[in-house]
Enzyme design. Structure first.
Site, PDB file in Angstrom:
ATOM      1  N   GLU A  92       0.818  -1.212   0.000  1.00 52.84           N
ATOM      2  CA  GLU A  92       0.000   0.000   0.000  1.00 52.84           C
ATOM      3  C   GLU A  92       0.848   1.257   0.000  1.00 52.84           C
ATOM      4  O   GLU A  92       1.929   1.270   0.576  1.00 52.84           O
ATOM      5  CB  GLU A  92      -0.831   0.049   1.286  1.00 52.84           C
ATOM      6  CG  GLU A  92      -1.849  -1.023   1.381  1.00 52.84           C
ATOM      7  CD  GLU A  92      -2.460  -1.077   2.772  1.00 52.84           C
ATOM      8  OE1 GLU A  92      -2.600  -0.030   3.422  1.00 52.84           O
ATOM      9  OE2 GLU A  92      -2.797  -2.183   3.185  1.00 52.84           O
ATOM     10  N   CYS A 105       3.353   8.209   1.363  1.00 51.93           N
ATOM     11  CA  CYS A 105       3.708   7.258   2.414  1.00 51.93           C
ATOM     12  C   CYS A 105       3.950   5.916   1.716  1.00 51.93           C
ATOM     13  O   CYS A 105       3.042   5.382   1.081  1.00 51.93           O
ATOM     14  CB  CYS A 105       2.543   7.166   3.401  1.00 51.93           C
ATOM     15  SG  CYS A 105       2.765   5.896   4.644  1.00 51.93           S
ATOM     16  N   CYS A 112       5.011  -7.655   7.806  1.00 53.95           N
ATOM     17  CA  CYS A 112       5.985  -7.170   8.788  1.00 53.95           C
ATOM     18  C   CYS A 112       6.115  -8.232   9.862  1.00 53.95           C
ATOM     19  O   CYS A 112       5.135  -8.864  10.217  1.00 53.95           O
ATOM     20  CB  CYS A 112       5.497  -5.854   9.402  1.00 53.95           C
ATOM     21  SG  CYS A 112       6.653  -5.153  10.612  1.00 53.95           S
ATOM     22  N   CYS A 116       3.391  -5.832  16.177  1.00 56.16           N
ATOM     23  CA  CYS A 116       2.769  -4.897  17.129  1.00 56.16           C
ATOM     24  C   CYS A 116       1.271  -5.201  17.215  1.00 56.16           C
ATOM     25  O   CYS A 116       0.627  -5.436  16.187  1.00 56.16           O
ATOM     26  CB  CYS A 116       2.999  -3.452  16.683  1.00 56.16           C
ATOM     27  SG  CYS A 116       4.742  -3.086  16.446  1.00 56.16           S
ATOM     28  N   CYS A 119      -1.484  -3.260  15.028  1.00 61.82           N
ATOM     29  CA  CYS A 119      -1.210  -2.969  13.618  1.00 61.82           C
ATOM     30  C   CYS A 119      -1.622  -4.109  12.694  1.00 61.82           C
ATOM     31  O   CYS A 119      -1.298  -5.270  12.937  1.00 61.82           O
ATOM     32  CB  CYS A 119       0.284  -2.676  13.455  1.00 61.82           C
ATOM     33  SG  CYS A 119       0.774  -2.436  11.740  1.00 61.82           S
ATOM     34  N   CYS A 333      -2.672   1.327   8.091  1.00 62.82           N
ATOM     35  CA  CYS A 333      -1.518   0.572   7.636  1.00 62.82           C
ATOM     36  C   CYS A 333      -1.760  -0.945   7.563  1.00 62.82           C
ATOM     37  O   CYS A 333      -2.007  -1.578   8.572  1.00 62.82           O
ATOM     38  CB  CYS A 333      -0.395   0.912   8.618  1.00 62.82           C
ATOM     39  SG  CYS A 333       1.092   0.007   8.491  1.00 62.82           S
TER      40      CYS A 333
HETATM   41  N1  SAH Z   1       7.205  -0.183  11.017  1.00 66.27           N
HETATM   42  C1  SAH Z   1       7.393   1.214  11.170  1.00 66.27           C
HETATM   43  C2  SAH Z   1       6.757   2.028  10.070  1.00 66.27           C
HETATM   44  C3  SAH Z   1       5.430   1.577   9.563  1.00 66.27           C
HETATM   45  S1  SAH Z   1       4.084   1.683  10.693  1.00 66.27           S
HETATM   46  C4  SAH Z   1       6.902   1.671  12.519  1.00 66.27           C
HETATM   47  O1  SAH Z   1       6.287   0.886  13.217  1.00 66.27           O
HETATM   48  O2  SAH Z   1       7.182   2.796  12.874  1.00 66.27           O
HETATM   49  C5  SAH Z   1       3.709   3.417  10.583  1.00 66.27           C
HETATM   50  C6  SAH Z   1       3.074   3.997  11.822  1.00 66.27           C
HETATM   51  O3  SAH Z   1       1.711   3.563  11.934  1.00 66.27           O
HETATM   52  C7  SAH Z   1       3.755   3.587  13.117  1.00 66.27           C
HETATM   53  O4  SAH Z   1       3.925   4.710  13.962  1.00 66.27           O
HETATM   54  C8  SAH Z   1       2.772   2.615  13.687  1.00 66.27           C
HETATM   55  O5  SAH Z   1       2.946   2.464  15.058  1.00 66.27           O
HETATM   56  C9  SAH Z   1       1.465   3.230  13.282  1.00 66.27           C
HETATM   57  N2  SAH Z   1       0.291   2.353  13.356  1.00 66.27           N
HETATM   58  C10 SAH Z   1       0.185   1.077  13.010  1.00 66.27           C
HETATM   59  N3  SAH Z   1      -1.064   0.618  13.234  1.00 66.27           N
HETATM   60  C11 SAH Z   1      -1.765   1.654  13.741  1.00 66.27           C
HETATM   61  C12 SAH Z   1      -3.103   1.814  14.189  1.00 66.27           C
HETATM   62  N4  SAH Z   1      -3.977   0.810  14.146  1.00 66.27           N
HETATM   63  N5  SAH Z   1      -3.470   3.028  14.642  1.00 66.27           N
HETATM   64  C13 SAH Z   1      -2.586   4.059  14.676  1.00 66.27           C
HETATM   65  N6  SAH Z   1      -1.318   3.964  14.275  1.00 66.27           N
HETATM   66  C14 SAH Z   1      -0.897   2.766  13.820  1.00 66.27           C
HETATM   67 FE1  SF4 Z   2       5.410  -3.561  11.716  1.00 72.51          FE
HETATM   68 FE2  SF4 Z   2       3.065  -2.417  12.081  1.00 72.51          FE
HETATM   69 FE3  SF4 Z   2       4.724  -2.691  14.138  1.00 72.51          FE
HETATM   70 FE4  SF4 Z   2       5.302  -0.929  12.183  1.00 72.51          FE
HETATM   71  S1  SF4 Z   2       3.567  -0.854  13.599  1.00 72.51           S
HETATM   72  S2  SF4 Z   2       6.690  -2.419  13.147  1.00 72.51           S
HETATM   73  S3  SF4 Z   2       4.471  -2.011  10.412  1.00 72.51           S
HETATM   74  S4  SF4 Z   2       3.761  -4.373  12.986  1.00 72.51           S
END
Ligand code: SAH
Ligand code: SF4
Length: 352
Positions: A92, A105, A112, A116, A119, A333
């Site tokens: 995406e 972006c 990944c 987390c 996410c 994301c």
């Molecule tokens: N992996 C990297 C970059 C991609 S994620 C990282 O984690 O920083 C990009 C951003 O989206 C990160 O700050 C992540 O924590 C945030 N993100 C992911 N899922 C989310 C959600 N459901 N709500 C808000 N932010 C989210």
């Molecule tokens: Fe991976 Fe999503 Fe965590 Fe970023 S926020 S490191 S994309 S699992």
């Protein structure tokens, strides 16, 4: 036979490669410009002789990002893409319009492996890394499709850029090359969940990019419950790597903080966060957490979010709430790709 990923090559690598083909050095510069500025077909490279184009076609491929789905926000024109890569995998990208120009972006991995909890990108783990050329192709396709010049890049789509370190570094070098897209490193942000060993490596490059840290919690107890990576490198270790990074680069660090109701949005969290960030030249980006279908967390109401921001500011920390763009085409994301996958749009994803 595996073909060569020619769009990931810098000019010196192209010189070496063309030399092996007994071609003159100046062809490398011509080729580099075509590839980096977004030409996806060797036959469009009008100043390259036909016989060389045929050799290149046989030995190399040009990485592309082909549009499979596109959503345009009726509210603000934000465009979300699902791009298909050469092997049928999908990623995406989002193009947003700001006063100062267009920001994209981009994704750095398919899936990944950081896992987390909030996410969508990490739910099925990592499929594969993107090549530098596939990161670039997201930009060139989006530019062409919208007939615009993109001036800012955030590496904040799917994937963890520092888990794909060499390709992310190569991408940064290519995208900022003045014979290529020529997007200044000062206009690029790299977001990481906190891969401390790689933050240290990145520091040595001294790139003037903005490092964005997805902190999301002020202490190990909360952060470890949200982010697996925190079990390896805790908040203290992460923030000390940030301090070291800042000593070398003198760049302001951006901390992302996704607010989740009753998890990390209390006054105590705001106070603890302010205390821990003291002494770091930084900015806190508050993001109302985006609900994910596979999950049950909620974002706090706007009053709570504003209150959290003001409490940080009162404690001397720069903070803003991130503007929501494309609210009507919302899919945080990784979510869009999952949806597409469920609908079996990408060929290769059907069997996964
Ligand atoms: N992996 C990297 C970059 C991609 S994620 C990282 O984690 O920083 C990009 C951003 O989206 C990160 O700050 C992540 O924590 C945030 N993100 C992911 N899922 C989310 C959600 N459901 N709500 C808000 N932010 C989210
Ligand atoms: Fe991976 Fe999503 Fe965590 Fe970023 S926020 S490191 S994309 S699992």
């Amino acid at each position: 036979m595996d073909k060569i990923d020619i769009r990931s090559m810098d000019e010196n690598e192209l010189i070496g490669f063309l030399n092996e083909l007994s071609q003159p050095k100046f062809r490398a510069n011509q080729l580099f410009k075509w590839l980096q500025q977004g030409i996806d077909d060797f036959d469009e490279m009008t100043n390259i002789p036909k016989n060389l184009r045929d050799i290149l076609k046989e030995k190399c491929y040009i990485a592309k990002a082909e549009i499979v789905k596109k959503f345009v926000s009726k509210i603000d024109g934000t465009v979300k893409y699902v791009f298909e890569l050469f092997d049928g995998e999908c990623v995406e990208s989002v193009v947003m319009k700001y006063e100062h120009g267009y920001t994209i972006c981009i994704s750095t991995q398919v899936g990944c492996r950081m896992g987390c909890s909030f996410c969508a990108s990490g739910i099925d783990g990592l499929y594969r890394n993107l090549t530098p050329s596939e990161m670039l192709a997201q930009i060139t396709t989006a530019q062409r499709d919208n007939n615009i010049r993109i001036s800012n890049v955030v590496m904040m789509g799917m994937g963890e850029p520092l888990d794909n370190f060499d390709n992310s570094v190569k991408f940064l070098k290519l995208v900022s090359n003045d014979n290529g897209l020529n997007i200044g490193l000062r206009h690029i942000s790299l977001s990481t969940s906190g891969v401390v060993s790689r933050i240290k490596d990145l520091k040595d490059y001294n790139f003037p990019i903005t490092l964005s840290i997805s902190l999301h919690a002020p202490n190990d107890e909360i952060r470890s419950s949200m982010m697996r990576v925190n079990k390896k490198w805790g908040v203290d270790e992460l923030l000390s790597a940030c301090r070291e990074y800042q000593k070398v680069t003198a760049r302001r660090i951006s901390f992302e903080y996704a607010l989740i109701e009753n998890v990390n949005d209390s006054d105590a969290c705001a106070d603890e966060l302010a205390k821990r960030l003291r002494g770091i030249m930084c900015h806190v980006n508050l993001i109302p957490a985006n609900p994910v279908k596979e999950n049950s967390f909620k974002k706090p109401d706007m009053n709570r979010i504003i209150h959290f921001k003001e409490r940080l500011i009162k404690n001397g920390i720069n903070a803003t709430v991130r503007r929501t763009l494309g609210a009507d085409i919302d899919a945080s994301c990784g979510q869009l790709r999952r949806k597409v996958k469920e609908e079996n749009v990408c060929e290769n994803l059907q069997s996964n």
